[in-house]
Design a protein around this motif. Structure first.
Motif, PDB file in Angstrom:
ATOM      1  N   GLU A   1       0.072  29.249   6.096  1.00 18.42           N
ATOM      2  CA  GLU A   1      -0.699  30.128   6.983  1.00 18.42           C
ATOM      3  C   GLU A   1      -2.055  30.348   6.353  1.00 18.42           C
ATOM      4  O   GLU A   1      -2.150  30.617   5.142  1.00 18.42           O
ATOM      5  CB  GLU A   1       0.032  31.460   7.153  1.00 18.42           C
ATOM      6  CG  GLU A   1      -0.589  32.378   8.193  1.00 18.42           C
ATOM      7  CD  GLU A   1      -1.384  33.555   7.661  1.00 18.42           C
ATOM      8  OE1 GLU A   1      -1.842  34.371   8.474  1.00 18.42           O
ATOM      9  OE2 GLU A   1      -1.584  33.658   6.424  1.00 18.42           O
TER      10      GLU A   1
ATOM     11  N   LYS B   1      -8.906  35.200  13.365  1.00 15.13           N
ATOM     12  CA  LYS B   1      -9.220  36.599  13.054  1.00 15.13           C
ATOM     13  C   LYS B   1     -10.248  37.212  13.991  1.00 15.13           C
ATOM     14  O   LYS B   1     -10.424  38.435  13.981  1.00 15.13           O
ATOM     15  CB  LYS B   1      -9.734  36.696  11.607  1.00 15.13           C
ATOM     16  CG  LYS B   1      -8.650  36.551  10.549  1.00 15.13           C
ATOM     17  CD  LYS B   1      -7.715  37.750  10.583  1.00 15.13           C
ATOM     18  CE  LYS B   1      -6.755  37.787   9.404  1.00 15.13           C
ATOM     19  NZ  LYS B   1      -5.675  38.782   9.619  1.00 15.13           N
TER      20      LYS B   1
ATOM     21  N   ASP C   1      -6.207  32.037   7.264  1.00 16.16           N
ATOM     22  CA  ASP C   1      -6.969  32.949   8.130  1.00 16.16           C
ATOM     23  C   ASP C   1      -8.359  32.386   8.356  1.00 16.16           C
ATOM     24  O   ASP C   1      -8.994  31.912   7.412  1.00 16.16           O
ATOM     25  CB  ASP C   1      -7.088  34.316   7.457  1.00 16.16           C
ATOM     26  CG  ASP C   1      -5.744  34.903   7.109  1.00 16.16           C
ATOM     27  OD1 ASP C   1      -5.015  35.282   8.026  1.00 16.16           O
ATOM     28  OD2 ASP C   1      -5.419  34.952   5.888  1.00 16.16           O
TER      29      ASP C   1
ATOM     30  N   GLU D   1      -4.427  31.382  11.608  1.00  8.63           N
ATOM     31  CA  GLU D   1      -4.568  32.715  12.195  1.00  8.63           C
ATOM     32  C   GLU D   1      -6.030  32.970  12.545  1.00  8.63           C
ATOM     33  O   GLU D   1      -6.902  32.975  11.684  1.00  8.63           O
ATOM     34  CB  GLU D   1      -4.062  33.813  11.258  1.00  8.63           C
ATOM     35  CG  GLU D   1      -4.129  35.150  11.996  1.00  8.63           C
ATOM     36  CD  GLU D   1      -3.860  36.375  11.144  1.00  8.63           C
ATOM     37  OE1 GLU D   1      -3.256  36.264  10.056  1.00  8.63           O
ATOM     38  OE2 GLU D   1      -4.292  37.458  11.598  1.00  8.63           O
TER      39      GLU D   1
ATOM     40  N   HIS E   1      -9.568  35.739   4.476  1.00  9.16           N
ATOM     41  CA  HIS E   1      -8.823  36.801   5.149  1.00  9.16           C
ATOM     42  C   HIS E   1      -9.686  37.991   5.538  1.00  9.16           C
ATOM     43  O   HIS E   1      -9.629  38.480   6.662  1.00  9.16           O
ATOM     44  CB  HIS E   1      -7.661  37.271   4.274  1.00  9.16           C
ATOM     45  CG  HIS E   1      -6.909  38.401   4.906  1.00  9.16           C
ATOM     46  ND1 HIS E   1      -7.231  39.726   4.702  1.00  9.16           N
ATOM     47  CD2 HIS E   1      -5.879  38.402   5.805  1.00  9.16           C
ATOM     48  CE1 HIS E   1      -6.436  40.490   5.432  1.00  9.16           C
ATOM     49  NE2 HIS E   1      -5.602  39.713   6.103  1.00  9.16           N
TER      50      HIS E   1
ATOM     51  N   HIS F   1       2.203  32.316   3.122  1.00 14.07           N
ATOM     52  CA  HIS F   1       1.198  33.286   3.588  1.00 14.07           C
ATOM     53  C   HIS F   1      -0.107  33.127   2.805  1.00 14.07           C
ATOM     54  O   HIS F   1      -0.107  33.260   1.589  1.00 14.07           O
ATOM     55  CB  HIS F   1       1.776  34.690   3.390  1.00 14.07           C
ATOM     56  CG  HIS F   1       0.908  35.798   3.882  1.00 14.07           C
ATOM     57  ND1 HIS F   1       0.615  36.896   3.113  1.00 14.07           N
ATOM     58  CD2 HIS F   1       0.283  35.989   5.078  1.00 14.07           C
ATOM     59  CE1 HIS F   1      -0.153  37.720   3.802  1.00 14.07           C
ATOM     60  NE2 HIS F   1      -0.372  37.199   4.992  1.00 14.07           N
TER      61      HIS F   1
HETATM   62 MG    MG Z   1      -3.016  36.042   8.166  1.00 16.51          MG
END
Ligand code: MG
Ligand code: G3P
Length: 229
Positions: free
Chosen positions: A41, A111, A43, A109, A56, A15
Motif C-alpha cells: 500500500e 489522498k 499513498d 491510496e 503520506h 502498509h
Molecule cells: Mg494509506
C-alpha cells in the motif's frame, strides 16, 4: 456466522510498504517488502509542479528534513529530501510502481481529489496490478468515470456498516477498507461479503492486531510488518 480467515489465505498488504520495518513509502521499502507480501500500500498526492508523489502526510516535517506542504513544494525540492533519515528519497508514483515486480499488487491510496487521470496513466504505463483506494468517494467516482475497469476500494473510518457497504457498492468498488475497530464489529464483514466486497482491514501493527483481524474473517490485512503471521 463469522468464519475466521486462515492465515495462509489472507492477502497481506504492506502498509506504506511495511512502515514498521522500512522507511515508509520509499522505493527501498517496496523492494524489501515485496518478497514477503502479496501487495504494497502506498499513498499518493500531488506536488506544486504537478508530479504525483508517494508520501503520506500533507506536510513534510514529520518524515523529512524539509517543512511546509507537499502541495506547495516543487518536485526539484522534494527529490533532494530524505525520508526518516534513511537516505532514501521520496519517489514519484511512476518510480514506485516500476519498483513493484509482476506478481505483486499495489494498493494506491489516493489522498486528494484531481489525481484520477494521472494515477491511471501511471498505472497503465507501469503495467502494474493496481487496486485504488480512497477515503474520498468523489475521487473513486472520478476513477470509475475515467476507467470503469480499474479496481477500486472505499476506505472508511466509522459509521453504520450497512450504509458504508452501500456506499462502496454504489461506487462500483470491489472492496472496502475499514479500520480494526470497525471491522471487528458484529455484522460488518458479513454485510460486506453479502454485497460481494473484499474486506481489507487497516492497520495491523502487531500480532494481536493480526489475530483479531483473522478472527473477524477479513480477506486482507494491511499491516505495518510482514512478519505478523
Ligand atoms: Mg494509506
Ligand atoms: O490504506 C489504509 C491506510 O493506509 C489508511 O490510512 O493514514 O495510513 O493512509 P493512512
Amino acid at each position: 456466522e463469522r468464519t475466521r480467515t486462515d492465515a495462509d489465505d489472507v492477502t497481506l498488504i504492506g502498509h506504506r510498504a511495511c512502515a514498521g520495518q522500512y522507511p515508509e513509502n520509499t522505493v527501498a521499502a517496496i523492494e524489501r517488502a515485496v518478497p514477503h507480501v502479496d501487495a504494497v500500500e502506498i499513498d499518493v498526492r500531488r506536488c506544486a509542479s504537478g508530479e504525483l508523489v508517494v508520501f503520506h502526510d500533507e506536510e513534510l516535517d514529520r518524515l523529512t528534513e524539509g517543512g511546509g506542504r507537499v502541495a506547495d513544494a516543487e518536485w526539484d525540492e522534494l527529490r533532494e529530501l530524505t525520508v526518516l533519515d534513511s537516505g532514501e528519497a521520496i519517489p514519484r508514483l511512476d518510480e514506485a510502481l516500476r519498483a513493484v515486480p509482476a506478481g505483486t499488487a499495489v494498493n494506491v491510496e489516493i489522498k486528494e481529489r484531481g489525481l484520477a487521470g494521472d494515477a491511471l496513466d501511471a498505472a497503465d504505463e507501469a503495467d502494474a496490478e493496481v487496486l485504488f483506494s480512497s477515503f474520498l468517494p468523489d475521487a473513486l467516482a472520478a476513477l470509475r468515470d475515467r476507467d470503469p475497469a480499474a479496481d477500486r476500494a472505499l476506505l472508511v473510518a466509522d459509521g453504520d456498516p450497512e450504509a458504508l457497504v452501500a456506499a462502496a457498492t454504489d461506487l462500483g468498488c470491489v472492496g472496502i477498507h475499514p479500520p480494526t475497530d470497525l471491522v471487528t464489529e458484529p455484522g460488518f464483514v458479513e454485510a460486506a461479503h453479502e454485497a460481494g466486497l473484499a474486506v481489507n482491514a487497516w492497520t495491523a501493527a502487531d500480532r494481536d492486531d493480526a489475530e483479531r483481524l483473522l478472527d473477524a474473517g477479513v480477506d486482507g490485512v494491511i499491516a505495518d510488518r510482514w512478519d505478523l503471521f
